[in-house]
Design a protein around this motif. Sequence first.
Motif, PDB file in Angstrom:
ATOM      1  N   LYS A 100       8.671   0.796  -7.046  1.00 63.34           N
ATOM      2  CA  LYS A 100       7.256   1.057  -7.297  1.00 63.34           C
ATOM      3  C   LYS A 100       6.986   0.978  -8.802  1.00 63.34           C
ATOM      4  O   LYS A 100       7.842   1.302  -9.624  1.00 63.34           O
ATOM      5  CB  LYS A 100       6.883   2.458  -6.805  1.00 63.34           C
ATOM      6  CG  LYS A 100       6.782   2.614  -5.300  1.00 63.34           C
ATOM      7  CD  LYS A 100       6.087   3.945  -4.977  1.00 63.34           C
ATOM      8  CE  LYS A 100       6.017   4.207  -3.479  1.00 63.34           C
ATOM      9  NZ  LYS A 100       7.235   4.866  -2.984  1.00 63.34           N
ATOM     10  N   ILE A 148       4.340  -2.757  -5.893  1.00 63.51           N
ATOM     11  CA  ILE A 148       5.777  -2.882  -5.669  1.00 63.51           C
ATOM     12  C   ILE A 148       6.257  -4.124  -6.408  1.00 63.51           C
ATOM     13  O   ILE A 148       5.661  -5.203  -6.273  1.00 63.51           O
ATOM     14  CB  ILE A 148       6.099  -3.010  -4.165  1.00 63.51           C
ATOM     15  CG1 ILE A 148       5.652  -1.762  -3.406  1.00 63.51           C
ATOM     16  CG2 ILE A 148       7.587  -3.262  -3.950  1.00 63.51           C
ATOM     17  CD1 ILE A 148       5.720  -1.914  -1.893  1.00 63.51           C
ATOM     18  N   ASP A 178       1.014  -5.539  -3.281  1.00 63.72           N
ATOM     19  CA  ASP A 178       0.351  -4.296  -2.909  1.00 63.72           C
ATOM     20  C   ASP A 178       1.263  -3.422  -2.056  1.00 63.72           C
ATOM     21  O   ASP A 178       2.120  -3.917  -1.322  1.00 63.72           O
ATOM     22  CB  ASP A 178      -0.952  -4.587  -2.155  1.00 63.72           C
ATOM     23  CG  ASP A 178      -0.709  -5.120  -0.760  1.00 63.72           C
ATOM     24  OD1 ASP A 178      -1.134  -4.482   0.207  1.00 63.72           O
ATOM     25  OD2 ASP A 178      -0.059  -6.188  -0.629  1.00 63.72           O
ATOM     26  N   VAL A 179       1.072  -2.111  -2.141  1.00 59.38           N
ATOM     27  CA  VAL A 179       1.898  -1.166  -1.387  1.00 59.38           C
ATOM     28  C   VAL A 179       1.517  -1.159   0.092  1.00 59.38           C
ATOM     29  O   VAL A 179       2.369  -0.964   0.958  1.00 59.38           O
ATOM     30  CB  VAL A 179       1.770   0.259  -1.981  1.00 59.38           C
ATOM     31  CG1 VAL A 179       2.558   1.263  -1.164  1.00 59.38           C
ATOM     32  CG2 VAL A 179       2.242   0.277  -3.429  1.00 59.38           C
ATOM     33  N   ASP A 180       0.265  -1.402   0.410  1.00 59.79           N
ATOM     34  CA  ASP A 180      -0.206  -1.275   1.782  1.00 59.79           C
ATOM     35  C   ASP A 180       0.403  -2.296   2.729  1.00 59.79           C
ATOM     36  O   ASP A 180       0.766  -1.963   3.865  1.00 59.79           O
ATOM     37  CB  ASP A 180      -1.732  -1.385   1.835  1.00 59.79           C
ATOM     38  CG  ASP A 180      -2.412  -0.174   1.233  1.00 59.79           C
ATOM     39  OD1 ASP A 180      -1.783   0.901   1.208  1.00 59.79           O
ATOM     40  OD2 ASP A 180      -3.554  -0.304   0.781  1.00 59.79           O
ATOM     41  N   THR A 181       0.522  -3.547   2.291  1.00 62.43           N
ATOM     42  CA  THR A 181       1.042  -4.593   3.177  1.00 62.43           C
ATOM     43  C   THR A 181       2.245  -5.318   2.599  1.00 62.43           C
ATOM     44  O   THR A 181       3.029  -5.897   3.337  1.00 62.43           O
ATOM     45  CB  THR A 181      -0.038  -5.646   3.486  1.00 62.43           C
ATOM     46  OG1 THR A 181      -0.310  -6.416   2.299  1.00 62.43           O
ATOM     47  CG2 THR A 181      -1.318  -5.007   3.983  1.00 62.43           C
ATOM     48  N   GLY A 182       2.371  -5.320   1.285  1.00 66.39           N
ATOM     49  CA  GLY A 182       3.429  -6.078   0.629  1.00 66.39           C
ATOM     50  C   GLY A 182       3.182  -7.570   0.606  1.00 66.39           C
ATOM     51  O   GLY A 182       3.986  -8.338   0.078  1.00 66.39           O
ATOM     52  N   HIS A 199       9.691  -3.449   2.921  1.00 70.00           N
ATOM     53  CA  HIS A 199       9.586  -2.652   1.700  1.00 70.00           C
ATOM     54  C   HIS A 199       8.270  -1.890   1.641  1.00 70.00           C
ATOM     55  O   HIS A 199       8.254  -0.713   1.274  1.00 70.00           O
ATOM     56  CB  HIS A 199       9.771  -3.533   0.467  1.00 70.00           C
ATOM     57  CG  HIS A 199      11.186  -3.938   0.233  1.00 70.00           C
ATOM     58  ND1 HIS A 199      11.986  -3.377  -0.741  1.00 70.00           N
ATOM     59  CD2 HIS A 199      11.976  -4.833   0.875  1.00 70.00           C
ATOM     60  CE1 HIS A 199      13.189  -3.906  -0.699  1.00 70.00           C
ATOM     61  NE2 HIS A 199      13.206  -4.814   0.276  1.00 70.00           N
ATOM     62  N   SER A 200       7.169  -2.543   1.997  1.00 71.21           N
ATOM     63  CA  SER A 200       5.888  -1.836   1.941  1.00 71.21           C
ATOM     64  C   SER A 200       5.861  -0.689   2.943  1.00 71.21           C
ATOM     65  O   SER A 200       5.372   0.405   2.640  1.00 71.21           O
ATOM     66  CB  SER A 200       4.734  -2.798   2.203  1.00 71.21           C
ATOM     67  OG  SER A 200       4.789  -3.339   3.511  1.00 71.21           O
ATOM     68  N   HIS A 203       8.158   2.138   1.537  1.00 65.52           N
ATOM     69  CA  HIS A 203       7.550   2.714   0.336  1.00 65.52           C
ATOM     70  C   HIS A 203       6.340   3.569   0.684  1.00 65.52           C
ATOM     71  O   HIS A 203       6.125   4.631   0.093  1.00 65.52           O
ATOM     72  CB  HIS A 203       7.146   1.613  -0.649  1.00 65.52           C
ATOM     73  CG  HIS A 203       8.240   1.160  -1.559  1.00 65.52           C
ATOM     74  ND1 HIS A 203       8.763   1.956  -2.557  1.00 65.52           N
ATOM     75  CD2 HIS A 203       8.925  -0.016  -1.626  1.00 65.52           C
ATOM     76  CE1 HIS A 203       9.708   1.298  -3.200  1.00 65.52           C
ATOM     77  NE2 HIS A 203       9.823   0.093  -2.659  1.00 65.52           N
ATOM     78  N   ARG A 204       5.527   3.128   1.625  1.00 68.75           N
ATOM     79  CA  ARG A 204       4.349   3.912   2.027  1.00 68.75           C
ATOM     80  C   ARG A 204       4.748   5.252   2.627  1.00 68.75           C
ATOM     81  O   ARG A 204       4.104   6.275   2.389  1.00 68.75           O
ATOM     82  CB  ARG A 204       3.508   3.143   3.061  1.00 68.75           C
ATOM     83  CG  ARG A 204       2.652   2.061   2.506  1.00 68.75           C
ATOM     84  CD  ARG A 204       1.555   1.652   3.487  1.00 68.75           C
ATOM     85  NE  ARG A 204       2.044   1.411   4.829  1.00 68.75           N
ATOM     86  CZ  ARG A 204       2.542   0.264   5.268  1.00 68.75           C
ATOM     87  NH1 ARG A 204       2.621  -0.759   4.434  1.00 68.75           N
ATOM     88  NH2 ARG A 204       2.954   0.127   6.507  1.00 68.75           N
TER      89      ARG A 204
END
Length: 262
Positions: free
Chosen positions: A51, A61, A82-86, A104-105, A108-109
């Motif tokens: 992150k 990310i 983006d963190v939401d979908t990667g 990963h997304s 990480h979420r």
Amino acid sequence: MRSFVRRWMVHSSRKMSSSNRTDRIQLAACYRILNEWSGFTTGIDNHLSCKTVSSNGLKAILIIPYGMHWSEVTASSLLEVDVDTGRHVLSGLGQPELSAAVIHSGIHRSRPNMKALFHCHPIHSTALSCLEDSTYRIVQQDQAIFHGEIAYDNQYETVYRTLDNEGERLSTILGSKSVLLHTNHGLSVCGNSVAEALYKTYFFELGAKILLQCYSSNKRFKEMDVKEISAIKSAITEDDYMKPFLNALMRIILNKYPELKK
């Protein structure tokens, strides 16, 4: 490769914050370090992420663009997604590999305090995952940090068949633990810092190698006492062991490949 890096830097280097740059250098160094260690990489596949705060102030990310070999990674070549979908590239050239994006997304979420996630197929850890009983038995002191930290994904499912839900599925299995051993597949390691993720990736693989050597001896082996395991685990702190481990390896790799800071 040089033109790729130069083009990215023209558009992005002036916007890079100090924390973003630190994240980029550390993660790029880890790609190079693991590439130097035999058996940790499989060409252009597998992926390490962390992150960061993107150049426009959003949570993001950092991850490798698909098609780049780990020996080519530099700080500036890493994508911000983006963190939401990667799947949405916020900065950088190229696209993440699709399975990397969703895995990963998703993890990480689900782990807001987690900084880094390393997914790779090191030889001995992967061999252990292919055994009917893939239990990571603690037979040597360097394995003690993994006591109570390992989750097992015991049902192989190709990521391409379960792609949309794979990150959530793995997050559920992983829970609050720091290591996920994927049956017939490989290894994922979480860290509250890049240093922790690298340290645990290395020592998990070392422990798997030792354990498989014990199995191959055809002799009874002795698992460690839980009290001793707990004492060792509590002593292995990030400041005392994990950060110095990363710092030492970064000195070596930056001396050998100074261009990775670009």
